[in-house]
Design an enzyme around this catalytic site. Sequence first.
Site, mmCIF file in Angstrom:
data_model
loop_
_atom_site.group_PDB
_atom_site.id
_atom_site.type_symbol
_atom_site.label_atom_id
_atom_site.label_comp_id
_atom_site.label_asym_id
_atom_site.label_seq_id
_atom_site.Cartn_x
_atom_site.Cartn_y
_atom_site.Cartn_z
ATOM 1 N N THR A 246 3.803 -0.510 3.662
ATOM 2 C CA THR A 246 4.402 -1.071 2.456
ATOM 3 C C THR A 246 4.806 -2.515 2.704
ATOM 4 O OG1 THR A 246 6.744 -0.647 2.917
ATOM 5 C CG2 THR A 246 5.440 1.187 2.065
ATOM 6 N N ASP A 247 5.129 -3.209 1.642
ATOM 7 C CA ASP A 247 5.808 -4.488 1.779
ATOM 8 C C ASP A 247 7.314 -4.206 1.779
ATOM 9 O OD1 ASP A 247 6.329 -7.198 1.973
ATOM 10 O OD2 ASP A 247 4.986 -7.756 0.346
ATOM 11 N N TRP A 248 8.081 -5.251 1.895
ATOM 12 C CA TRP A 248 9.532 -5.192 2.105
ATOM 13 C C TRP A 248 10.232 -4.374 1.007
ATOM 14 C CZ3 TRP A 248 12.304 -7.393 6.140
ATOM 15 C CH2 TRP A 248 13.686 -7.555 5.968
ATOM 16 N N ASP B 66 9.638 -1.846 -0.702
ATOM 17 C CA ASP B 66 8.935 -1.576 -1.956
ATOM 18 C C ASP B 66 8.922 -0.118 -2.379
ATOM 19 O OD1 ASP B 66 8.298 -3.975 -3.159
ATOM 20 O OD2 ASP B 66 6.587 -4.332 -1.859
#
Length: 779
Positions: free
Chosen positions: A312-314, A316
Site C-alpha cells: 500500500t501507500d502511506w 491508505d
Amino acid sequence: MRRRFLLVAILIMGLTHSELFAQQPKQDPNVEARITEIISQMSLQEKVGQMAQYTLDVFGKGENVYTSYEPFELDTAMLEQGFKTYRIGSVLNTANNRALTPQVWQRIITTLQEYALKYTNIPLLYGIDSNRGTTYTDGGTFFPVEIGMAATFNTDLVEEGARVSAYETRASNIPWTFCPTMDLGRDPRWSRMWESFGEDTYLNTVLGLATVRGFQGPDPANIGRDHIAACPKHYLGYGVPHSGKDRTPAFISESDLREKFFEPFRVSIVDGGALSIMVNSGIINGVSTHADHRLLTEWLKEDLNFDGVIVTDWQDIRNLQTRDHLSEDYRGAIKMAINAGIDMVMEPYNFDFCELLVGLVNDGEVSMERIDDAVRRVLRMKFRLGLFETPSWDFNEYSEFNSAEHIAAAKLSADESITLLKNDSQLLPLSRETKILVTGPNANSMRPLNGGWAYSWQGEKVDEFTEEFDTFYEAIAREFGDANVTFAPGVSYNMDGEYYEELEPDFDAAVAAAKDVDVIVACVGENSYCETPGNLDELRLSSNQIDLVKLLSKTGKPIILVLNEGRPRIIREIEPLTVAILQTYLPGNYGGSALADILSGDVNPSGRLPYTYPKFEHSLTTYDQKPAENIHGEMAGVYNYGATASVQYDFGYGLSYTSFEYSNLQIDRKDFRSGDVIKVSVDVTNTGDRIGKESVLLFTSDLVASLTPDVRRLRAFDKVELKPGETKTVTLEVAADDLAFVDNKGKWILESGEFKVQVGNLIDFINCEETLRWETPNR
C-alpha cells in the site's frame, strides 16, 4: 569541480544498454521449499507481522510515534513491542523527516535487524523513496528528478542514474526503494508531475523499464550487493486526477486504462522483473484502488503471474474508512484491502492493524490461504534480496559512494535534461565578457533546484545539506566572473511558509541593478513541494514573478528566462518579452553548473519536453489527443463544431545551438503483419558549427480505426551525438504489435489499414495486411 565533471563525463558517454536483459524472475524450487518450511512453523501473529510496515519514528525516542528527539536514538521499549509482541517484518522512511549519514543508517538498520532476527528469525525488509538518488542519505549523489531525466531522452543515462541510486541506497543499508514513479504525467496541475517521466505511454514504458533494470541489475531473482528491489508506483492511473489535486478521483476509459496506464507497469513486471508494486492512493472510476480486486489480483497476479509484493501507500487502508467511507471501521477496511490482494500494509503508526487482521482470520473473514500467499511473497522478496544470508552490511565496503564517476553521471544528466525553448537572434550562448544580472526567486537557493524528496519530504531542509553546491547565481558568477555578474532577486520565497508564499517584492532594486548589464537572467518557477501540500488553484506563474519580468522588460535589456519548476506554469504573458527561454525542471545539485555551462556554450543543450507545455489554463491537452481535439471542423450552417488546442510548446520540442537535417528515410517493409518488426532508418546530419546531440523521435498515426485513433503516438527514439558536418544513420525498430490498440471492450486489436510514419520532417506510409484480435487481456 567543473574539470572533474568533464574528464569523467567522457567515460559516461560510452554507456551502452545492458545486454543482460532482466525479465520476470523464475522461482527457485529450493527457495520455495524453504519458504514453505518457514511458513509451516509460523504462528498467525508472526505471519501477520510480516505483512506490516511501520515508519522509523515509531521506534525512536521521542514524545510520540510521529517525531523523534535529535540526535536519533532507538527506543528499546518500542523495539520490543514491535518485534517481540507484533513480530513486524518491515520498516520504512527516515526519522524526523531528515536525511541521515550512511554511518547512522548502518547503525540503525543493523540494530533493527538484530531485533528482527532475535524475535522472528526472519530479516527485516527496509524501504525508502530513492526518487533521484538516495533521497534520505546525507552526502549521496542527486540526479535530476524523473521529469528531467525523461527530457534527456537518453535511455542509457536513465538506467545509469538508477544504478547509481541503487548502489548508494544499498550502501546506506537499505535494499528496497519505492520507485520508479510510473504514473503518466498528463495533467500539469498535478503536484507530482515532476516525479513522472511525462505524459507519453511509450516514454514512460521505456524509461521505467530502464530504471527498474538499473535498480535491480540483470537478475531480479538474485539481487546483488550493489542493487536494490524496485517498486513501480502508483498502480494505477494516479497521475490524472479529475480535479488536478493529489489523491483525488480519476475517470479513465477502459481502453485507456489498459492501453496507456497499465502498459508501463506490465512491461516493468514482464520484461523488467520488478519485485514489488505500490498501489494508487486514489480512486479510479468510483473504485478505491486499494480495494480493487480486479486491478490488484486479476490484472497483476493472475494475468501477469506476478509473484512479487503489492504494498500500500502511506496509511491508505485506513483511508478506505476515514476518507472513502467504504467501511464503518478500520477492521472492515483491512478486510477489504487484504482480500483485494494487498500483501504488505504501510500502516505506518498503529499496531492495531496486526491485532485486527489476526481477528479477521480467526473469524473466517480473511482466509489463511490469502495470508499465506501474502507472507510467501514477502519472504520470497527477502530471499531474492539476499537478506537471509546478509541482513546488514558495512558502508565502508561501498567505496564508490558519491564517487567522481557518480557525480559525472549526475552532471551529465543535468546537462542533457535542460531544454532550450527559445533563442531569438541566437542570443545564446553568451560570451564570457557579458555583464549579467541574475534575478528571480529561484536564482540563489538550492531548494528549488532539487525540489521535494530531497533530504526531506517537502525539500524544505535542502539548504542545510548543500552548502558545497552552486546555486544558479553562484554557478553563473563562477563561469562568467564575479565582476561580470550582479544579483538582485526582486522576488523571494518565504522559506518558512507554504511553497507558494513569497515575501514582499523589491522590484525597484532589480530594475536598478539592470542598468549596467548586457543581459538579464530571470530565474523563475516554483519553490519545493511534494504530494498533497503541492496542490495549486492556479497554474499561472505567480503574479509577483510575472510583474518582475514585465518591469525588467521595460529596461530594454534582453531577458533570458530560466524556468525552474516541477510542472509547467503558464508563462503566456511574459514569453513575448523574452529573447531566450531555458527549462531546467528540477535539475538537482549539479543544475547550477549545468545551466552555467549551457549559458556559456561549454555544453550544447539537447533536452526535449516530455510533456505538452500549456499556454492557457483552460486548454490543457496532450500530444496524443483525438482528431476532434486537433483539427478545425467544417462549418455546419451557422455553427462551427471544430476544436483546436493552443499550446505554448509541443511534446518533444527542444532547440540546440546547432542545426540538424534529416534525410533518406527508409522502411524495410511497407506491408506488415502481427509479429513483424519494422525497421526504420534515417540519416541525421549536423549542419551547424557546434557538436551537438539530437533526439530522434519516431511517431506513427493510425489513419483509420474502429475506435477514433490518437492523432499520433511516439513509437521509438534514440539519441545521437554529431560533430559539425557529420552524418549518422539512425535505425529505429517498431514492433508491429505495438501498433495495436485496446478497444472499448478492453481487448487488444491490430487492424488492417494504413499508418503514417514520421521522423523529424520526413513522412512515409506502411500498411497492415491483417486484423488480429487478442482474446487474452495482454498481448
